[in-house]
Motif scaffolding. Structure first.
Motif, PDB file in Angstrom:
ATOM      1  N   ILE A   1      40.681  48.912  14.072  1.00 37.56           N
ATOM      2  CA  ILE A   1      41.896  49.713  13.854  1.00 37.56           C
ATOM      3  C   ILE A   1      42.209  49.928  12.381  1.00 37.56           C
ATOM      4  O   ILE A   1      43.158  50.640  12.047  1.00 37.56           O
ATOM      5  CB  ILE A   1      43.115  49.074  14.548  1.00 37.56           C
ATOM      6  CG1 ILE A   1      43.467  47.731  13.912  1.00 37.56           C
ATOM      7  CG2 ILE A   1      42.873  48.930  16.035  1.00 37.56           C
ATOM      8  CD1 ILE A   1      44.768  47.138  14.441  1.00 37.56           C
ATOM      9  N   GLY A   2      41.412  49.322  11.479  1.00 34.18           N
ATOM     10  CA  GLY A   2      41.627  49.514  10.053  1.00 34.18           C
ATOM     11  C   GLY A   2      42.240  48.289   9.397  1.00 34.18           C
ATOM     12  O   GLY A   2      43.042  47.576  10.003  1.00 34.18           O
ATOM     13  N   ALA A   3      41.850  48.063   8.150  1.00 33.94           N
ATOM     14  CA  ALA A   3      42.362  46.908   7.408  1.00 33.94           C
ATOM     15  C   ALA A   3      43.805  47.152   6.975  1.00 33.94           C
ATOM     16  O   ALA A   3      44.212  48.292   6.753  1.00 33.94           O
ATOM     17  CB  ALA A   3      41.483  46.652   6.183  1.00 33.94           C
ATOM     18  N   PRO A   4      44.598  46.090   6.839  1.00 36.87           N
ATOM     19  CA  PRO A   4      45.984  46.249   6.375  1.00 36.87           C
ATOM     20  C   PRO A   4      46.025  46.770   4.936  1.00 36.87           C
ATOM     21  O   PRO A   4      45.038  46.656   4.197  1.00 36.87           O
ATOM     22  CB  PRO A   4      46.549  44.822   6.457  1.00 36.87           C
ATOM     23  CG  PRO A   4      45.617  44.072   7.343  1.00 36.87           C
ATOM     24  CD  PRO A   4      44.272  44.691   7.154  1.00 36.87           C
ATOM     25  N   PRO A   5      47.165  47.348   4.512  1.00 31.90           N
ATOM     26  CA  PRO A   5      47.285  47.834   3.130  1.00 31.90           C
ATOM     27  C   PRO A   5      46.998  46.717   2.127  1.00 31.90           C
ATOM     28  O   PRO A   5      47.425  45.575   2.304  1.00 31.90           O
ATOM     29  CB  PRO A   5      48.749  48.291   3.048  1.00 31.90           C
ATOM     30  CG  PRO A   5      49.129  48.596   4.463  1.00 31.90           C
ATOM     31  CD  PRO A   5      48.365  47.626   5.308  1.00 31.90           C
ATOM     32  N   GLY A   6      46.263  47.069   1.094  1.00 33.80           N
ATOM     33  CA  GLY A   6      45.932  46.107   0.054  1.00 33.80           C
ATOM     34  C   GLY A   6      44.614  45.402   0.266  1.00 33.80           C
ATOM     35  O   GLY A   6      44.102  44.757  -0.648  1.00 33.80           O
ATOM     36  N   TYR A   7      44.046  45.525   1.468  1.00 35.91           N
ATOM     37  CA  TYR A   7      42.769  44.886   1.754  1.00 35.91           C
ATOM     38  C   TYR A   7      41.630  45.887   1.604  1.00 35.91           C
ATOM     39  O   TYR A   7      41.820  47.099   1.756  1.00 35.91           O
ATOM     40  CB  TYR A   7      42.759  44.300   3.170  1.00 35.91           C
ATOM     41  CG  TYR A   7      43.563  43.024   3.316  1.00 35.91           C
ATOM     42  CD1 TYR A   7      42.935  41.786   3.318  1.00 35.91           C
ATOM     43  CD2 TYR A   7      44.950  43.067   3.443  1.00 35.91           C
ATOM     44  CE1 TYR A   7      43.669  40.616   3.452  1.00 35.91           C
ATOM     45  CE2 TYR A   7      45.697  41.908   3.572  1.00 35.91           C
ATOM     46  CZ  TYR A   7      45.049  40.682   3.575  1.00 35.91           C
ATOM     47  OH  TYR A   7      45.775  39.535   3.700  1.00 35.91           O
TER      48      TYR A   7
ATOM     49  N   ALA B   1      39.443  53.449   4.646  1.00 35.08           N
ATOM     50  CA  ALA B   1      38.443  53.950   5.601  1.00 35.08           C
ATOM     51  C   ALA B   1      39.004  54.092   7.005  1.00 35.08           C
ATOM     52  O   ALA B   1      38.482  54.856   7.816  1.00 35.08           O
ATOM     53  CB  ALA B   1      37.229  53.013   5.618  1.00 35.08           C
ATOM     54  N   GLY B   2      40.079  53.376   7.318  1.00 33.31           N
ATOM     55  CA  GLY B   2      40.627  53.424   8.669  1.00 33.31           C
ATOM     56  C   GLY B   2      39.806  52.586   9.630  1.00 33.31           C
ATOM     57  O   GLY B   2      38.873  51.875   9.239  1.00 33.31           O
ATOM     58  N   GLY B   3      40.138  52.657  10.908  1.00 31.84           N
ATOM     59  CA  GLY B   3      39.444  51.869  11.918  1.00 31.84           C
ATOM     60  C   GLY B   3      38.346  52.662  12.597  1.00 31.84           C
ATOM     61  O   GLY B   3      38.491  53.864  12.842  1.00 31.84           O
ATOM     62  N   ILE B   4      37.252  51.997  12.917  1.00 35.10           N
ATOM     63  CA  ILE B   4      36.125  52.682  13.555  1.00 35.10           C
ATOM     64  C   ILE B   4      36.533  53.229  14.918  1.00 35.10           C
ATOM     65  O   ILE B   4      36.234  54.378  15.262  1.00 35.10           O
ATOM     66  CB  ILE B   4      34.929  51.717  13.698  1.00 35.10           C
ATOM     67  CG1 ILE B   4      34.436  51.277  12.321  1.00 35.10           C
ATOM     68  CG2 ILE B   4      33.797  52.370  14.477  1.00 35.10           C
ATOM     69  CD1 ILE B   4      33.363  50.204  12.366  1.00 35.10           C
TER      70      ILE B   4
ATOM     71  N   GLY C   1      47.313  52.536  27.122  1.00 30.96           N
ATOM     72  CA  GLY C   1      46.527  53.730  26.836  1.00 30.96           C
ATOM     73  C   GLY C   1      46.770  54.259  25.440  1.00 30.96           C
ATOM     74  O   GLY C   1      46.484  55.419  25.146  1.00 30.96           O
ATOM     75  N   ARG C   2      47.290  53.417  24.569  1.00 29.79           N
ATOM     76  CA  ARG C   2      47.599  53.831  23.197  1.00 29.79           C
ATOM     77  C   ARG C   2      47.227  52.710  22.239  1.00 29.79           C
ATOM     78  O   ARG C   2      47.221  51.536  22.607  1.00 29.79           O
ATOM     79  CB  ARG C   2      49.093  54.153  23.044  1.00 29.79           C
ATOM     80  CG  ARG C   2      49.560  55.331  23.867  1.00 29.79           C
ATOM     81  CD  ARG C   2      51.056  55.277  24.129  1.00 29.79           C
ATOM     82  NE  ARG C   2      51.830  55.395  22.905  1.00 29.79           N
ATOM     83  CZ  ARG C   2      52.178  56.545  22.356  1.00 29.79           C
ATOM     84  NH1 ARG C   2      51.815  57.676  22.917  1.00 29.79           N
ATOM     85  NH2 ARG C   2      52.890  56.581  21.256  1.00 29.79           N
ATOM     86  N   LEU C   3      46.943  53.100  21.001  1.00 27.87           N
ATOM     87  CA  LEU C   3      46.589  52.126  19.978  1.00 27.87           C
ATOM     88  C   LEU C   3      47.056  52.674  18.635  1.00 27.87           C
ATOM     89  O   LEU C   3      46.893  53.865  18.354  1.00 27.87           O
ATOM     90  CB  LEU C   3      45.073  51.906  19.969  1.00 27.87           C
ATOM     91  CG  LEU C   3      44.535  50.629  19.322  1.00 27.87           C
ATOM     92  CD1 LEU C   3      45.113  49.397  20.000  1.00 27.87           C
ATOM     93  CD2 LEU C   3      43.014  50.603  19.411  1.00 27.87           C
ATOM     94  N   THR C   4      47.652  51.821  17.828  1.00 29.17           N
ATOM     95  CA  THR C   4      48.160  52.241  16.521  1.00 29.17           C
ATOM     96  C   THR C   4      47.240  51.711  15.434  1.00 29.17           C
ATOM     97  O   THR C   4      46.888  50.527  15.430  1.00 29.17           O
ATOM     98  CB  THR C   4      49.588  51.717  16.300  1.00 29.17           C
ATOM     99  OG1 THR C   4      50.418  52.177  17.369  1.00 29.17           O
ATOM    100  CG2 THR C   4      50.147  52.213  14.979  1.00 29.17           C
ATOM    101  N   ASP C   5      46.851  52.597  14.513  1.00 28.23           N
ATOM    102  CA  ASP C   5      45.917  52.172  13.470  1.00 28.23           C
ATOM    103  C   ASP C   5      46.659  51.547  12.294  1.00 28.23           C
ATOM    104  O   ASP C   5      47.875  51.332  12.336  1.00 28.23           O
ATOM    105  CB  ASP C   5      45.021  53.334  13.031  1.00 28.23           C
ATOM    106  CG  ASP C   5      45.778  54.421  12.267  1.00 28.23           C
ATOM    107  OD1 ASP C   5      46.979  54.229  11.980  1.00 28.23           O
ATOM    108  OD2 ASP C   5      45.171  55.455  11.953  1.00 28.23           O
ATOM    109  N   ASN C   6      45.930  51.279  11.224  1.00 32.47           N
ATOM    110  CA  ASN C   6      46.483  50.515  10.103  1.00 32.47           C
ATOM    111  C   ASN C   6      47.515  51.275   9.284  1.00 32.47           C
ATOM    112  O   ASN C   6      48.236  50.673   8.490  1.00 32.47           O
ATOM    113  CB  ASN C   6      45.349  50.038   9.185  1.00 32.47           C
ATOM    114  CG  ASN C   6      44.526  51.195   8.631  1.00 32.47           C
ATOM    115  OD1 ASN C   6      44.429  52.256   9.239  1.00 32.47           O
ATOM    116  ND2 ASN C   6      43.914  50.990   7.483  1.00 32.47           N
TER     117      ASN C   6
END
Length: 709
Positions: free
Chosen positions: A494-500, A505-508, A544-549
């Motif tokens: 889902i992507g790395a948190p801010p600062g990491y 790049a976001g989540g695959i 049925g939903r997912l929130t990215d970083n």
């Protein structure tokens, strides 16, 4: 002009109408009238229509139903091209500071930047990388707001530009429209396309364009997202159809087809007369249109020549003025003050006459084109034909009836999945229910958990479903969960948190679903994933939903989830256990390994399916299928491959491995039988005949021979 007022900006789009986005406008409006975090970061995939929403904000200000708090907002669009055009860093900085000052002095002002990534790049390239911080500081300390528009693939670079983004801006992710909203948007744009091409567009053509571009999302050249994909397809189909019909009118083609099919002599004569009249009228009309084309070219050529003569005369007159003594006032000197000489005036009058004639000719040309196109309508079939060109998918496949595909789903699956008839029946029925039933339920479109030994059809089932349900095996996206064994696996999905590292790049997984929100997602060998990943699985299967970083939500409602697990492998491979006994023991291990709330999400465990071991007769069927594939591949070259049943049986008994299942056997055919065939074809390209393969139990291989016909 660096700042364009909202009314002036909207005036550039005289026929602008925003439909299908009422919910988005309502949400955006509510953000703008909030007290805090009331600036907007609008993002979405290319082609989704982010810029149309900000135009819609300006358009609804004239509506009596618009909240007063929104009506008083003064929208300004920043002209980035004009701002950075000089390339002078100091000048650009001064102009930008003036813009900020003006916005601060204008109550309830809203600055809109339509391409934020381009704005940041322009600022950086001109030595003004501080612009984003200056903008944010001004936004924070004054009463004006900002709307930044950015494509989702550029979002990470914008978020990295300033640490104040989350504090000042509310991220609003513009989703692709679906259903009635999508059709409403495409239908409005279709009217403009119809006017441009002067061809009517039928409703079934619009429906087909939406259907094809939604189903086959990997096709190239049609823009990034809906509605742009459907609009691009309609535009291309209209252009192709117009070219085709101007060569041969569809009515002529229709009459020729009727004549060819008719068996009645009287009817044929009548049709022939109609055809000849149509051909005559069509040729005459095309001739008239060509005359207007020719006149247009000739008139424009003459106009350019006259303009060149005027330029030459004026240069000669200027030279004459310069050579005259200053005390003598010639007519040429008077004309230099703004009057035309008689010669120039005469030429300009000729140009005015030509312009009038060109306009009249153009009107006549438009009337003739309208007459030629009056019976033309873009239908569903033309859209299918054009999409076939774009995608490379045969038109007859695109024209398949989806209802028939669902009816035949079980039979189609059985043609590829051997020895698992009960599972095929269950999956086919559940897919039909999910596709036809209109009950609103949370979670993905369908979800399955496949258990069983290797090489028994689990992955093949996923591929077959991708082909027969979603039209293409490319709609299958596979995640090997052995790559997600570490604790940071969730960040990969889902992507790395801010600062990491890797934040931008976001989540695959989330990126993949945003790019391909329809299809099958296969999570292979889930037992190898880190335990934290199962929280992600639970969220997908439940909501049925997912929130990215960065806070964007992706939707799995049109996605089929298939998970596989090696749980219970020792039981499936134990020859002393029956299938039912192995299934029972594997189920116990499954219950002890995974949480109940996860397992219950597979349709109350009804979609946890145990694939059986394949008996030897099924293994032999699989090999026969592979031989049939070979025959189909080489049939057009005049070759046939023959292998006796006894050879197939002996081969399977020698090479079948319970641990690998049927997986290795087709590979043996590819690496041992096909090379002999290919080498023979290369050495004897004109041969036709029969390849015979006889299994040699001493060498554990096939002895190949060829008999020429």
């Amino acid at each position: 002009m660096l700042l364009v007022r909202g009314r002036e900006y909207l005036a550039q789009y005289p026929n602008f109408t925003l439909v299908g986005r009422e919910h988005d406008l309502e949400r955006i409006s509510s953000i703008l009238i909030r007290k805090s975090s009331n600036s907007l970061l609008l993002t979405g995939p290319a082609g989704v229509g982010v810029s149309m929403l900000t135009l819609g904000l300006q358009a609804i200000k004239s509506s009596p139903d618009t909240p007063f708090d929104l009506i008083v907002k003064k929208l300004f669009w920043l002209n980035c091209d004009a701002l950075f055009s000089s390339g002078d860093s100091a000048k650009i900085n001064n102009e930008f500071q003036s813009i900020l000052k003006k916005l601060k002095q204008t109550p309830e002002s809203v600055l809109i930047i339509t391409d934020t990534a381009n704005f940041l790049e322009g600022a950086h390239n001109t030595g003004n990388a501080h612009f984003i911080n200056a903008l944010n500081n001004a936004d924070k300390s004054s009463n004006f707001q900002v709307i930044l528009e950015v494509r989702d693939d550029k979002l990470s670079s914008v978020l990295k530009a300033s640490t104040k983004m989350p504090e000042l801006y509310t991220l609003y992710d513009v989703k692709e429209p679906v259903g009635d909203d999508l059709k409403a948007i495409v239908s409005v744009v279709a009217k403009d396309l119809s006017e441009h091409h002067k061809i009517q567009i039928t409703e079934d053509a619009i429906d087909e364009a939406i259907h094809l571009t939604s189903k086959y999302r990997d096709s190239l050249g049609l823009g990034g997202a809906q509605p742009q994909r459907a609009i691009s397809l309609l535009d291309r189909a209209l252009a192709s159809y117009r070219q085709l019909t101007h060569k041969q009118h569809p009515k002529i083609v229709e009459l020729m087809d009727k004549i060819a099919k008719s068996t009645n002599e009287v009817e044929q004569q009548d049709l022939q007369q109609q055809l000849e009249q149509w051909q005559k009228d069509w040729q005459e009309l095309k001739s008239e249109i060509n005359k207007t084309y020719q006149y247009q070219r000739d008139a424009e050529t003459l106009r350019f020549q006259l303009q060149d003569e005027i330029t030459q005369l004026q240069e000669e007159e200027d030279n004459s003025n310069n050579s005259q003594p200053t005390t003598i006032k010639t007519f040429a000197q008077f004309t230099a003050g703004g009057f035309d000489s008689p010669a120039v005036a005469k030429l300009k009058e000729k140009i005015r006459q030509i312009d009038t004639e060109i306009a009249q000719n153009n009107n006549q040309h438009q009337k003739l084109v309208m007459l030629a196109n009056k019976d033309l309508r873009l239908n569903r079939q033309e859209v299918i034909t054009e999409f076939s060109k774009v995608s490379g998918i045969p038109a007859n496949k695109l024209d398949e009836n989806e209802v028939e595909n669902l009816i035949n789903l079980e039979a189609n699956l059985l043609s590829r999945i051997f020895g698992q008839d009960s599972i095929v029946k269950h999956v086919a029925n559940s897919v039909k229910v999910a596709k036809v039933d209109e009950l609103e339920e949370s979670g993905p479109a369908m979800s399955y958990l496949f258990l069983g030994p290797s090489g028994v059809g689990k992955t093949e089932m996923a591929k077959a479903l991708a082909k027969y349900v979603y039209g293409d095996e490319k709609s299958l996206v596979r995640f090997d969960m052995s790559e997600y064994m570490e604790k940071h696996a969730v960040a990969k999905l889902i992507g790395a948190p801010p600062g990491y590292e890797g934040f931008e790049a976001g989540g695959i997984l989330t990126n993949s679903v945003r790019a391909k929100p329809v299809g099958i997602y296969l999570f292979d060998e889930i037992e190898k994933a880190h335990p934290d990943v199962f929280n992600i699985f639970l969220q997908i299967l439940s909501d049925g939903r997912l929130t990215d970083n960065v806070g964007r939500t992706v939707d799995f409602s049109d996605i089929m989830i298939i998970m596989t697990s090696n749980i219970g492998q020792p039981y499936y491979l134990d020859p002393n256990l029956t299938d039912e006994e192995a299934r029972g023991l594997a189920t116990n291990e499954l219950n002890n390994t995974y949480r109940s709330e996860l397992l219950n999400r597979f349709n109350g465990r009804e979609n946890i399916l145990h694939f059986k071991r394949l008996p030897m007769e099924v293994i032999e069927q699989i090999i026969c299928r592979e031989i049939n594939k070979l025959n189909q591949a080489y049939q057009h070259r005049g070759f046939t491959i023959e292998i006796s049943d006894s050879s197939i049986s002996a081969f399977c008994h020698d090479h079948y491995d319970l641990i690998r299942g049927a997986r290795g056997l087709p590979g043996y055919i590819k690496t041992n039988i096909r090379p002999f065939i290919v080498n023979h074809i290369l050495q004897n390209p004109n041969d036709k005949g029969i390849f015979s393969a006889v299994y040699n139990q001493q060498t554990h291989s096939f002895d190949m021979t060829f008999c020429k016909i």
